[in-house]
Design an enzyme around this catalytic site. Structure first.
Site, PDB file in Angstrom:
ATOM      1  N   LEU A   9       0.848  -1.202   0.000  1.00 41.00           N
ATOM      2  CA  LEU A   9       0.000   0.000   0.000  1.00 41.00           C
ATOM      3  C   LEU A   9       0.877   1.245   0.000  1.00 41.00           C
ATOM      4  O   LEU A   9       1.679   1.446   0.910  1.00 41.00           O
ATOM      5  CB  LEU A   9      -0.911   0.006   1.227  1.00 41.00           C
ATOM      6  CG  LEU A   9      -1.808  -1.207   1.388  1.00 41.00           C
ATOM      7  CD1 LEU A   9      -2.826  -0.959   2.497  1.00 41.00           C
ATOM      8  CD2 LEU A   9      -2.520  -1.544   0.076  1.00 41.00           C
ATOM      9  N   ALA A  11      -0.466   4.469  -1.490  1.00 41.34           N
ATOM     10  CA  ALA A  11      -1.233   5.567  -2.075  1.00 41.34           C
ATOM     11  C   ALA A  11      -1.543   6.674  -1.075  1.00 41.34           C
ATOM     12  O   ALA A  11      -2.154   7.675  -1.431  1.00 41.34           O
ATOM     13  CB  ALA A  11      -2.531   5.024  -2.669  1.00 41.34           C
ATOM     14  N   GLY A  12      -1.138   6.481   0.163  1.00 49.68           N
ATOM     15  CA  GLY A  12      -1.438   7.486   1.194  1.00 49.68           C
ATOM     16  C   GLY A  12      -0.825   8.830   0.824  1.00 49.68           C
ATOM     17  O   GLY A  12       0.177   8.897   0.119  1.00 49.68           O
ATOM     18  N   ARG A  16       1.614  14.618   6.547  1.00 55.84           N
ATOM     19  CA  ARG A  16       2.499  15.052   7.641  1.00 55.84           C
ATOM     20  C   ARG A  16       3.948  15.242   7.191  1.00 55.84           C
ATOM     21  O   ARG A  16       4.756  15.806   7.914  1.00 55.84           O
ATOM     22  CB  ARG A  16       2.415  14.047   8.805  1.00 55.84           C
ATOM     23  CG  ARG A  16       1.120  14.159   9.576  1.00 55.84           C
ATOM     24  CD  ARG A  16       0.940  12.995  10.539  1.00 55.84           C
ATOM     25  NE  ARG A  16       0.453  11.795   9.868  1.00 55.84           N
ATOM     26  CZ  ARG A  16       0.257  10.627  10.479  1.00 55.84           C
ATOM     27  NH1 ARG A  16       0.522  10.504  11.767  1.00 55.84           N
ATOM     28  NH2 ARG A  16      -0.190   9.582   9.810  1.00 55.84           N
ATOM     29  N   LYS A  23       4.896  10.491  -0.102  1.00 61.33           N
ATOM     30  CA  LYS A  23       5.723  10.071   1.038  1.00 61.33           C
ATOM     31  C   LYS A  23       6.588   8.850   0.735  1.00 61.33           C
ATOM     32  O   LYS A  23       7.787   8.837   1.040  1.00 61.33           O
ATOM     33  CB  LYS A  23       4.812   9.764   2.235  1.00 61.33           C
ATOM     34  CG  LYS A  23       5.539   9.130   3.396  1.00 61.33           C
ATOM     35  CD  LYS A  23       4.686   9.020   4.626  1.00 61.33           C
ATOM     36  CE  LYS A  23       3.658   7.912   4.546  1.00 61.33           C
ATOM     37  NZ  LYS A  23       2.902   7.791   5.813  1.00 61.33           N
ATOM     38  N   GLY A 140      -2.284   1.740  15.669  1.00 58.95           N
ATOM     39  CA  GLY A 140      -3.441   0.959  16.085  1.00 58.95           C
ATOM     40  C   GLY A 140      -3.004   0.017  17.210  1.00 58.95           C
ATOM     41  O   GLY A 140      -1.891  -0.499  17.199  1.00 58.95           O
ATOM     42  N   GLU A 155      -7.892   1.493  16.115  1.00 65.36           N
ATOM     43  CA  GLU A 155      -7.139   2.672  15.699  1.00 65.36           C
ATOM     44  C   GLU A 155      -7.175   3.704  16.827  1.00 65.36           C
ATOM     45  O   GLU A 155      -8.161   3.794  17.558  1.00 65.36           O
ATOM     46  CB  GLU A 155      -7.735   3.256  14.415  1.00 65.36           C
ATOM     47  CG  GLU A 155      -7.470   2.416  13.193  1.00 65.36           C
ATOM     48  CD  GLU A 155      -6.006   2.025  13.041  1.00 65.36           C
ATOM     49  OE1 GLU A 155      -5.159   2.926  12.941  1.00 65.36           O
ATOM     50  OE2 GLU A 155      -5.696   0.815  13.054  1.00 65.36           O
ATOM     51  N   ASN A 170      -0.098  -2.423  16.250  1.00 65.41           N
ATOM     52  CA  ASN A 170      -0.170  -3.063  14.937  1.00 65.41           C
ATOM     53  C   ASN A 170       0.947  -2.534  14.042  1.00 65.41           C
ATOM     54  O   ASN A 170       1.094  -1.323  13.875  1.00 65.41           O
ATOM     55  CB  ASN A 170      -1.534  -2.740  14.318  1.00 65.41           C
ATOM     56  CG  ASN A 170      -1.648  -3.227  12.887  1.00 65.41           C
ATOM     57  OD1 ASN A 170      -1.025  -4.212  12.516  1.00 65.41           O
ATOM     58  ND2 ASN A 170      -2.452  -2.526  12.097  1.00 65.41           N
ATOM     59  N   ARG A 316      32.039  10.819  -9.189  1.00 62.61           N
ATOM     60  CA  ARG A 316      30.682  10.921  -9.743  1.00 62.61           C
ATOM     61  C   ARG A 316      30.366   9.695 -10.590  1.00 62.61           C
ATOM     62  O   ARG A 316      31.237   8.868 -10.860  1.00 62.61           O
ATOM     63  CB  ARG A 316      30.573  12.229 -10.522  1.00 62.61           C
ATOM     64  CG  ARG A 316      30.614  13.462  -9.596  1.00 62.61           C
ATOM     65  CD  ARG A 316      30.689  14.736 -10.371  1.00 62.61           C
ATOM     66  NE  ARG A 316      29.628  14.812 -11.354  1.00 62.61           N
ATOM     67  CZ  ARG A 316      29.672  15.581 -12.447  1.00 62.61           C
ATOM     68  NH1 ARG A 316      30.734  16.338 -12.689  1.00 62.61           N
ATOM     69  NH2 ARG A 316      28.664  15.602 -13.281  1.00 62.61           N
TER      70      ARG A 316
HETATM   71  C1  UD1 Z   1      -1.781   2.146   9.951  1.00 64.61           C
HETATM   72  C2  UD1 Z   1      -2.703   1.135  10.660  1.00 64.61           C
HETATM   73  C3  UD1 Z   1      -2.331   1.096  12.138  1.00 64.61           C
HETATM   74  C4  UD1 Z   1      -0.874   0.719  12.282  1.00 64.61           C
HETATM   75  C5  UD1 Z   1       0.026   1.663  11.483  1.00 64.61           C
HETATM   76  C6  UD1 Z   1       1.428   1.106  11.438  1.00 64.61           C
HETATM   77  C7  UD1 Z   1      -4.870   1.090   9.496  1.00 64.61           C
HETATM   78  C8  UD1 Z   1      -6.278   1.551   9.516  1.00 64.61           C
HETATM   79  N1  UD1 Z   1      -4.081   1.539  10.493  1.00 64.61           N
HETATM   80  O1  UD1 Z   1      -2.049   3.422  10.491  1.00 64.61           O
HETATM   81  O2  UD1 Z   1      -3.129   0.134  12.810  1.00 64.61           O
HETATM   82  O3  UD1 Z   1      -0.502   0.753  13.656  1.00 64.61           O
HETATM   83  O4  UD1 Z   1      -0.418   1.764  10.108  1.00 64.61           O
HETATM   84  O5  UD1 Z   1       2.324   1.988  10.819  1.00 64.61           O
HETATM   85  O6  UD1 Z   1      -4.512   0.316   8.632  1.00 64.61           O
HETATM   86  N2  UD1 Z   1      -2.640   3.911   2.315  1.00 64.61           N
HETATM   87  C9  UD1 Z   1      -3.154   3.800   1.035  1.00 64.61           C
HETATM   88  N3  UD1 Z   1      -4.427   4.222   0.802  1.00 64.61           N
HETATM   89  C10 UD1 Z   1      -5.230   4.744   1.767  1.00 64.61           C
HETATM   90  C11 UD1 Z   1      -4.706   4.861   3.080  1.00 64.61           C
HETATM   91  C12 UD1 Z   1      -3.401   4.432   3.315  1.00 64.61           C
HETATM   92  O7  UD1 Z   1      -2.488   3.329   0.127  1.00 64.61           O
HETATM   93  O8  UD1 Z   1      -6.386   5.078   1.469  1.00 64.61           O
HETATM   94  C13 UD1 Z   1      -1.260   3.433   2.573  1.00 64.61           C
HETATM   95  C14 UD1 Z   1      -0.293   4.550   2.975  1.00 64.61           C
HETATM   96  O9  UD1 Z   1       0.432   4.998   1.848  1.00 64.61           O
HETATM   97  C15 UD1 Z   1       0.643   3.841   3.947  1.00 64.61           C
HETATM   98  C16 UD1 Z   1      -0.193   2.715   4.525  1.00 64.61           C
HETATM   99  O10 UD1 Z   1      -1.286   2.539   3.655  1.00 64.61           O
HETATM  100  O11 UD1 Z   1       1.750   3.267   3.266  1.00 64.61           O
HETATM  101  C17 UD1 Z   1      -0.692   3.044   5.943  1.00 64.61           C
HETATM  102  O12 UD1 Z   1      -1.469   4.213   5.907  1.00 64.61           O
HETATM  103  P1  UD1 Z   1      -1.342   5.360   6.991  1.00 64.61           P
HETATM  104  O13 UD1 Z   1      -2.320   6.409   6.670  1.00 64.61           O
HETATM  105  O14 UD1 Z   1       0.083   5.754   7.172  1.00 64.61           O
HETATM  106  O15 UD1 Z   1      -1.863   4.544   8.286  1.00 64.61           O
HETATM  107  P2  UD1 Z   1      -1.510   4.817   9.802  1.00 64.61           P
HETATM  108  O16 UD1 Z   1      -2.387   5.892  10.316  1.00 64.61           O
HETATM  109  O17 UD1 Z   1      -0.073   4.954   9.987  1.00 64.61           O
HETATM  110 CA    CA Z   2       1.693   5.138   8.635  1.00 60.38          CA
END
Ligand code: UD1
Ligand code: CA
Length: 446
Positions: A9, A11-12, A16, A23, A140, A155, A170, A316
């Site tokens: 995953l 796509a976040g 921050r 990121k 979480g 969460e 988690n 280089r």
């Molecule tokens: C998440 C977990 C949390 C865990 C933590 C560990 C969930 C709901 N929460 O929280 O339990 O303790 O990671 O680091 O899963 N992403 C997508 N699409 C989305 C949302 C997120 O691709 O719609 C990806 C982000 O790029 C990232 C990952 O999923 O790589 C986690 O997302 P993030 O928003 O960082 O979750 P946390 O709040 O850190």
């Molecule tokens: Ca995270």
């Protein structure tokens, strides 16, 4: 072990990070965060991989892996469960384990990924990696029974004050039996504080169905997530410590390990000596017995047996320093191919150049490789001697064993074993200085 499919995953938004680039593309030891995860999954034995990426983002196409990899754009960021579902096409029909990994958790080891994959292969329907966090904020929490069974993941936003004091968190790394994953995900809703589809809700749903859920607890350092620049720096520091230990374990001496910055792929041989404050960019190989002296900056370079580089050298991309060659202070090399025993000891720029074995390049020699439009090559024959402060205007060839007089500007090929010099002849005017001083003598009579 059966082969598994990895879903990464990525796509976040990473708000921050306060950055214009996604990121997970921020580099860690010279490699994007998400590429570390792909590398670990590949090393763990993933057969294929799906990467969930943001829409219309640049920079993901360069994430080549040796295994079959498909990219899925998540058009709306509706949460981690929604993100996994974006890869539905790749997941339907998968029988073996499916591993879900987060692109922002780059230090996960192939061993832990393998452990989780075999847990769902042998004894569980679903498995989670947890860790005890020194500071659980933002993670979480794993809610467990007295007997230690995993009941749910809460969460932070949705946790009660009692749940928030739990330190077992988690990691985000989960494994599922292939055929169970999509039906589980389809049942996840978004009734929570964030209004997101949480992958973590899969635990409670699977439990309600009487599924077996395994939970592995590993060390915090391996599962640190990167959400901020400060966390990026912490993870970088951890990885650098690992890379330095690896180099030392392999027989390199680091006089001041904490001041040496490695790239994720730096290769160091035995009896390599690295002095303090050296930076390595990607694709550097240092062979046995080579020495890198203090304050050198080296990227995409191959340094062969017994060569000495630095102090204050800049290598280089595209550089090879042959066996026992010497590159001294304030020397910059670019696309330079330097044969055995050649020396470039002081204050030179050598670009797009081949230097033959044993050649000596005097202080201040510059290869003029660029005419404002194109780059041109210089070839210096074996055993040639380039006098100090010479400019070699490329394209140009210096024959084997030739001498270049100091201060020359060489723009024509020089035959082997000859002397070339372009400076104006030296003249002497005897008594000239004395006459000058006499003319300027102050007149005390006024
Ligand atoms: C998440 C977990 C949390 C865990 C933590 C560990 C969930 C709901 N929460 O929280 O339990 O303790 O990671 O680091 O899963 N992403 C997508 N699409 C989305 C949302 C997120 O691709 O719609 C990806 C982000 O790029 C990232 C990952 O999923 O790589 C986690 O997302 P993030 O928003 O960082 O979750 P946390 O709040 O850190
Ligand atoms: Ca995270």
């Amino acid at each position: 072990m059966a082969q598994f499919h990895a879903v990464v995953l990525a796509a976040g938004q990473g708000v921050r990070m306060k950055s214009s680039i996604p990121k997970v593309l921020h580099p860690l030891a010279g490699l994007p965060l998400v590429a570390h995860v792909l590398k670990a999954a590949t090393a763990a034995g993933a057969a294929s991989c799906s990467v969930v990426i943001p829409p219309n983002a640049k920079g993901f196409e360069a994430l080549a892996t040796p295994i079959e990899t498909r990219f899925f754009e998540q058009r709306e960021r509706l949460g981690t469960a929604h993100a996994v579902l974006t890869a539905r096409e790749a997941l339907s029909g998968v029988e073996g384990p499916v591993l879900v990994l987060y692109g922002d958790t780059p230090l996960v080891s192939p061993d832990s990924i393998r452990t989780l994959a075999s847990a769902v292969e042998n004894r569980a329907d679903m498995a989670v990696i947890g860790f005890h966090a020194k500071d659980p904020k933002g993670y979480g929490r794993l809610i467990t029974s007295d007997a230690g069974e995993l009941l749910a993941i809460r969460e932070e936003k949705d946790a009660t004050p009692e749940e928030r004091v739990l330190s077992l968190c988690n990691s985000g790394i989960m494994a599922f039996r292939g055929h169970l994953l999509l039906p589980l995900l389809d049942r996840i809703g978004n009734k929570n504080k964030a209004g997101e589809y949480y992958l973590t809700d899969a635990v409670e749903i699977a439990r309600a169905q009487g599924r077996r859920i395994a939970c592995e607890v590993i060390g915090e350092d391996e599962v640190r997530g990167v959400n901020t620049r400060a966390q990026l720096a912490e993870v970088e520091a951890l990885l650098q410590t690992r890379l330095r230990s690896q180099a030392m374990h392999g027989g390199a001496t680091l006089l001041s390990p904490e001041t040496v910055t490695f790239s994720h792929d730096t290769v160091t041989g035995q009896d390599v000596l690295i002095e303090p404050s050296v930076f390595f960019g990607p694709r550097v190989v240092i062979e046995d017995g080579a020495t890198i002296k203090a304050f050198s900056y080296i990227e995409d370079a191959h340094i062969e047996r017994g060569a000495v580089v630095g102090p204050f050298a800049r290598l280089r991309p595209g550089t090879r320093v042959g066996p026992k060659a010497k590159i001294g202070n304030f020397v910059e090399l670019k696309a330079a191919d330097i044969d055995e025993g050649a020396k470039v000891n002081h204050l030179s720029y050598i670009g797009d150049t081949h230097i033959g074995a044993g050649a000596n390049i005097g202080a201040g020699t510059i290869t003029c490789n660029y005419d404002g439009f194109r780059k041109h090559k210089t070839d210096i024959g074996a055993g040639a001697f380039i006098g100090s402060n010479s400019a070699l205007v490329a394209p140009v060839r210096i024959g084997e064993g030739a001498y270049i007089g100091s201060g020359s500007v060489i723009s024509k090929d020089v035959p082997a074993d000859s002397l070339a010099l372009t400076r104006a002849p030296q003249v002497h005017r005897e008594g000239w200085a004395g006459r000058l001083r006499a003319r300027h003598k102050p007149d005390h009579s006024k």
